[in-house]
Design a protein around this motif. Structure first.
Motif, PDB file in Angstrom:
ATOM      1  N   GLU A  66      43.163  28.312  36.664  1.00 35.64           N
ATOM      2  CA  GLU A  66      42.988  27.463  37.847  1.00 35.64           C
ATOM      3  C   GLU A  66      42.457  26.128  37.341  1.00 35.64           C
ATOM      4  OE1 GLU A  66      41.508  29.186  41.435  1.00 35.64           O
ATOM      5  OE2 GLU A  66      41.708  31.210  40.628  1.00 35.64           O
ATOM      6  N   GLU A  94      50.322  34.137  51.830  1.00 39.21           N
ATOM      7  CA  GLU A  94      50.971  33.609  50.623  1.00 39.21           C
ATOM      8  C   GLU A  94      51.368  34.735  49.683  1.00 39.21           C
ATOM      9  OE1 GLU A  94      48.278  31.035  48.525  1.00 39.21           O
ATOM     10  OE2 GLU A  94      48.632  29.368  49.877  1.00 39.21           O
ATOM     11  N   GLU A  95      52.377  34.454  48.907  1.00 37.68           N
ATOM     12  CA  GLU A  95      52.697  35.381  47.820  1.00 37.68           C
ATOM     13  C   GLU A  95      51.532  35.402  46.850  1.00 37.68           C
ATOM     14  OE1 GLU A  95      56.373  34.241  45.990  1.00 37.68           O
ATOM     15  OE2 GLU A  95      57.448  34.379  47.912  1.00 37.68           O
ATOM     16  N   LYS A  99      45.049  33.654  54.121  1.00 40.69           N
ATOM     17  CA  LYS A  99      44.062  32.569  54.223  1.00 40.69           C
ATOM     18  C   LYS A  99      43.960  32.079  55.657  1.00 40.69           C
ATOM     19  CE  LYS A  99      45.066  30.928  49.612  1.00 40.69           C
ATOM     20  NZ  LYS A  99      45.423  29.822  48.730  1.00 40.69           N
ATOM     21  N   VAL A 117      39.483  33.669  52.626  1.00 33.17           N
ATOM     22  CA  VAL A 117      40.595  34.160  51.790  1.00 33.17           C
ATOM     23  C   VAL A 117      40.406  35.642  51.527  1.00 33.17           C
ATOM     24  CG1 VAL A 117      41.701  33.967  49.519  1.00 33.17           C
ATOM     25  CG2 VAL A 117      40.838  31.912  50.646  1.00 33.17           C
ATOM     26  N   LYS A 156      45.443  24.763  56.601  1.00 31.65           N
ATOM     27  CA  LYS A 156      46.076  25.142  55.326  1.00 31.65           C
ATOM     28  C   LYS A 156      47.599  25.210  55.435  1.00 31.65           C
ATOM     29  CE  LYS A 156      42.260  27.459  53.055  1.00 31.65           C
ATOM     30  NZ  LYS A 156      41.905  27.288  51.678  1.00 31.65           N
ATOM     31  N   VAL A 174      49.959  35.116  43.410  1.00 31.65           N
ATOM     32  CA  VAL A 174      50.356  34.467  42.156  1.00 31.65           C
ATOM     33  C   VAL A 174      49.651  35.160  40.997  1.00 31.65           C
ATOM     34  CG1 VAL A 174      50.329  32.291  40.858  1.00 31.65           C
ATOM     35  CG2 VAL A 174      50.612  32.250  43.346  1.00 31.65           C
ATOM     36  N   TYR A 180      36.266  27.974  53.407  1.00 29.89           N
ATOM     37  CA  TYR A 180      35.802  27.235  52.239  1.00 29.89           C
ATOM     38  C   TYR A 180      35.094  28.198  51.297  1.00 29.89           C
ATOM     39  CZ  TYR A 180      31.180  27.459  54.314  1.00 29.89           C
ATOM     40  OH  TYR A 180      30.005  27.938  54.831  1.00 29.89           O
ATOM     41  N   ASP A 181      35.025  27.803  50.018  1.00 28.76           N
ATOM     42  CA  ASP A 181      34.369  28.639  48.998  1.00 28.76           C
ATOM     43  C   ASP A 181      34.822  30.099  49.068  1.00 28.76           C
ATOM     44  OD1 ASP A 181      33.056  26.464  48.033  1.00 28.76           O
ATOM     45  OD2 ASP A 181      31.113  26.928  48.935  1.00 28.76           O
ATOM     46  N   GLY A 182      36.097  30.293  49.315  1.00 32.50           N
ATOM     47  CA  GLY A 182      36.668  31.638  49.309  1.00 32.50           C
ATOM     48  C   GLY A 182      36.360  32.453  50.551  1.00 32.50           C
ATOM     49  N   PHE A 193      47.199  26.057  40.529  1.00 29.65           N
ATOM     50  CA  PHE A 193      47.289  27.278  39.737  1.00 29.65           C
ATOM     51  C   PHE A 193      48.305  27.037  38.630  1.00 29.65           C
ATOM     52  CE2 PHE A 193      46.798  29.760  43.989  1.00 29.65           C
ATOM     53  CZ  PHE A 193      45.423  29.618  43.943  1.00 29.65           C
ATOM     54  N   ASN A 230      47.450  24.229  45.039  1.00 25.96           N
ATOM     55  CA  ASN A 230      46.869  25.198  45.982  1.00 25.96           C
ATOM     56  C   ASN A 230      46.160  24.507  47.127  1.00 25.96           C
ATOM     57  OD1 ASN A 230      45.805  27.656  47.071  1.00 25.96           O
ATOM     58  ND2 ASN A 230      43.877  27.218  46.021  1.00 25.96           N
ATOM     59  N   GLU A 231      45.409  23.452  46.815  1.00 29.41           N
ATOM     60  CA  GLU A 231      44.529  22.907  47.847  1.00 29.41           C
ATOM     61  C   GLU A 231      44.122  21.482  47.508  1.00 29.41           C
ATOM     62  OE1 GLU A 231      41.024  24.991  50.356  1.00 29.41           O
ATOM     63  OE2 GLU A 231      40.841  25.090  48.198  1.00 29.41           O
ATOM     64  N   ILE A 252      47.897  34.438  38.245  1.00 24.25           N
ATOM     65  CA  ILE A 252      47.284  33.174  37.805  1.00 24.25           C
ATOM     66  C   ILE A 252      46.807  33.268  36.355  1.00 24.25           C
ATOM     67  CG2 ILE A 252      45.394  31.533  38.232  1.00 24.25           C
ATOM     68  CD1 ILE A 252      45.416  32.431  41.183  1.00 24.25           C
ATOM     69  N   CYS A 289      48.236  37.011  49.661  1.00 24.05           N
ATOM     70  CA  CYS A 289      46.922  36.393  49.811  1.00 24.05           C
ATOM     71  C   CYS A 289      46.856  35.785  51.216  1.00 24.05           C
ATOM     72  CB  CYS A 289      46.745  35.311  48.730  1.00 24.05           C
ATOM     73  SG  CYS A 289      45.097  34.631  48.722  1.00 24.05           S
ATOM     74  N   PHE A 339      36.705  31.101  38.327  1.00 24.58           N
ATOM     75  CA  PHE A 339      36.171  31.591  39.596  1.00 24.58           C
ATOM     76  C   PHE A 339      35.528  32.958  39.439  1.00 24.58           C
ATOM     77  CE2 PHE A 339      38.725  28.203  41.033  1.00 24.58           C
ATOM     78  CZ  PHE A 339      38.225  27.834  42.269  1.00 24.58           C
TER      79      PHE A 339
HETATM   80  P1  ADP Z   1      39.049  28.135  49.473  1.00 26.91           P
HETATM   81  O1  ADP Z   1      39.574  27.056  50.340  1.00 26.91           O
HETATM   82  O2  ADP Z   1      38.126  29.038  50.203  1.00 26.91           O
HETATM   83  O3  ADP Z   1      38.463  27.632  48.183  1.00 26.91           O
HETATM   84  P2  ADP Z   1      41.401  28.933  47.973  1.00 26.91           P
HETATM   85  O4  ADP Z   1      42.744  28.710  48.550  1.00 26.91           O
HETATM   86  O5  ADP Z   1      40.998  27.979  46.901  1.00 26.91           O
HETATM   87  O6  ADP Z   1      40.304  29.038  49.106  1.00 26.91           O
HETATM   88  O7  ADP Z   1      41.348  30.388  47.369  1.00 26.91           O
HETATM   89  C1  ADP Z   1      40.179  30.931  46.760  1.00 26.91           C
HETATM   90  C2  ADP Z   1      40.569  31.687  45.493  1.00 26.91           C
HETATM   91  O8  ADP Z   1      41.436  32.770  45.830  1.00 26.91           O
HETATM   92  C3  ADP Z   1      41.370  30.858  44.493  1.00 26.91           C
HETATM   93  O9  ADP Z   1      40.520  30.083  43.696  1.00 26.91           O
HETATM   94  C4  ADP Z   1      42.106  31.939  43.724  1.00 26.91           C
HETATM   95  O10 ADP Z   1      41.276  32.511  42.747  1.00 26.91           O
HETATM   96  C5  ADP Z   1      42.415  32.971  44.794  1.00 26.91           C
HETATM   97  N1  ADP Z   1      43.766  32.744  45.375  1.00 26.91           N
HETATM   98  C6  ADP Z   1      44.089  31.867  46.344  1.00 26.91           C
HETATM   99  N2  ADP Z   1      45.403  31.900  46.640  1.00 26.91           N
HETATM  100  C7  ADP Z   1      45.938  32.834  45.834  1.00 26.91           C
HETATM  101  C8  ADP Z   1      47.263  33.357  45.663  1.00 26.91           C
HETATM  102  N3  ADP Z   1      48.295  32.938  46.407  1.00 26.91           N
HETATM  103  N4  ADP Z   1      47.443  34.306  44.726  1.00 26.91           N
HETATM  104  C9  ADP Z   1      46.398  34.778  43.978  1.00 26.91           C
HETATM  105  N5  ADP Z   1      45.126  34.349  44.110  1.00 26.91           N
HETATM  106  C10 ADP Z   1      44.885  33.391  45.018  1.00 26.91           C
END
Ligand code: ADP
Length: 401
Positions: free
Chosen positions: A203, A195-196, A164, A175, A126, A198, A170-172, A272, A282-283, A200, A162, A226
């Motif tokens: 998404e 990460e800061e 990670k 995180v 990441k 956000v 994967y699938d949260g 986002f 984001n990804e 949101i 946040c 989500f």
């Molecule tokens: P994964 O790879 O497990 O899917 P993500 O990076 O997509 O992980 O993050 C999962 C969820 O976490 C996102 O869909 C979002 O809802 C929340 N999220 C991720 N990064 C941030 C962030 N920087 N600020 C706020 N919420 C976040």
């Protein structure tokens, strides 16, 4: 005379196409990973007369039902991937957790690998992914690498943030939100990105397809909703009800990403939309993705057919959206499957234009994706009103547990 000439030309074209399709049948194509995305990819490849081989460590994974050539082995293991890929013409992936070094060596030996192993290597981490996007002028959420839980204490100024896992999330699952110093004792104790946080608003995801010559076709942005507790995709809506300028910017960012990757194939670009209107990538997922399930019923060319076309060097299909859609993920708990599925199934199947995809996973841990339903309609209001009923039934299932 002219007619005779045209007839001969058509005959010649048919022969050329027949020959090409015949040659496709003889191609040896392997996919690393055997989950539901692989299964949907295999099914679209079957329509092209292709015979696909799968490498997957779970012998009862969804792909096992669709292929003759199923190798039970770990796609993360160098020797296993090398042995599986040797003798293939083309190797592709349905998930990023694969052995990149083996893919590099396969590529050196003449096997075509999609997406390129370098791309997979970037996506696997990441932090590398974030740096890559930043270097290419694509906006990302500001974040820093942290070595472990202890190192988090050096960055208290970023909290709330946040956190990670750099790899294998994967699938949260990789995180977590770290609100204050008090949360650090529970934090992941490994290499992460902090990460800061956000604020949101939405998404979204945009899937882009790009061929070897650099031509690009973009699918319409989808709105992803989500489950906040599990951080896993609950349902998604397409077309996303976005302001035109946001939708345009999202497509432009997705296109810029595919170009920066020099991609052949498809990539899902998850973003986002912040409450202040800013867009952040984001990804990335350089393969078919959960956010493109609706393309099976709603688009002229599904994401799976598009990937098949692109890795074979065939003409790219139209990404035109023909119908409005809502896609609902069916997540595991076991209680839901056993007791509530019968009733839910009946309601889903008696709803016009609701399409059930049940992945046939043998067992599921909590939160695992077991299937999905796509509802297509002439307009999004109609699709949403059907989705509300179906989702309510699915939710009742969750709450039963
Ligand atoms: P994964 O790879 O497990 O899917 P993500 O990076 O997509 O992980 O993050 C999962 C969820 O976490 C996102 O869909 C979002 O809802 C929340 N999220 C991720 N990064 C941030 C962030 N920087 N600020 C706020 N919420 C976040």
């Amino acid at each position: 005379m002219v007619l005779l000439f045209q007839f001969c030309l058509i005959k010649k074209l048919q022969l050329t196409n027949d020959k090409k399709l015949f040659m496709l049948e003889n191609l040896k194509i392997g996919i690393l990973g055997g989950g539901q995305l692989g299964a949907m990819l295999v099914r679209s490849a079957i329509d092209f007369g292709l015979d696909i081989a799968i490498l997957e460590k779970d012998s009862s994974a969804p792909c096992a039902r669709f292929v003759n050539k199923f190798t039970c082995g770990d796609p993360m293991d160098y020797e296993t991937v090398l042995a599986f890929g040797s003798g293939m013409d083309i190797v592709t992936i349905e998930k990023e957790a694969v052995n990149v070094n083996a893919l590099k060596d396969l590529e050196k030996s003449g096997v075509k690998v999609y997406p390129s192993p370098d791309i997979i290597g970037i996506i696997q981490d990441k932090y590398l992914q974030k740096k890559f996007l930043q270097t290419n002028g694509i906006p990302v959420v500001p974040g820093i690498p942290v070595l472990n839980r202890y190192d988090l204490r050096n960055h208290l100024n970023i909290l709330p943030g946040c956190l990670k896992k750099c790899t294998n999330g994967y699938d949260g699952k990789g995180v977590m939100i770290i609100r204050s110093e008090a949360d650090i004792d529970q934090a992941f104790d490994e290499s992460c990105v902090l990460e800061e946080l956000v604020d949101i608003k939405h998404e979204i995801s945009v899937i882009v397809s790009r061929n070897e010559s650099g031509a690009i076709e973009c699918y319409d942005p989808v709105l992803m909703v989500f489950n906040k507790d599990r951080m896993i995709l609950d349902f998604q809506i397409c077309p996303a009800n976005l302001d035109m300028d946001v939708a345009m910017e999202a497509c432009n960012l997705a296109i810029k990403t595919a170009q920066a990757l020099n991609l052949t194939g498809i990539v899902a670009v998850e973003m986002f939309v912040a409450t202040d209107g800013k867009l952040y990538v984001n990804e990335l997922a350089p393969r078919p993705h959960n956010s493109g399930h609706h393309t099976i019923e709603a688009s002229t060319t599904s994401q799976f057919e598009q990937q098949t076309r692109l890795i074979l060097g065939l003409p790219m299909g139209s990404t035109k959206l023909n119908k409005a859609s809502v896609m609902i993920n069916i997540l595991e708990p076991a209680a839901y499957r056993k007791s509530a599925m019968g009733d839910a199934l009946k309601t889903i199947l008696s709803t016009t234009d609701a399409h059930l995809h049940w992945y046939g996973k043998k067992d599921g841990t909590e939160g695992r994706k077991m299937g999905h339903v796509t509802i297509v309609e002439t307009n999004i209001e109609n699709a949403l009103s059907k989705a509300v009923i179906i989702r309510h039934l699915l939710k009742e299932g969750y709450e039963e547990k």
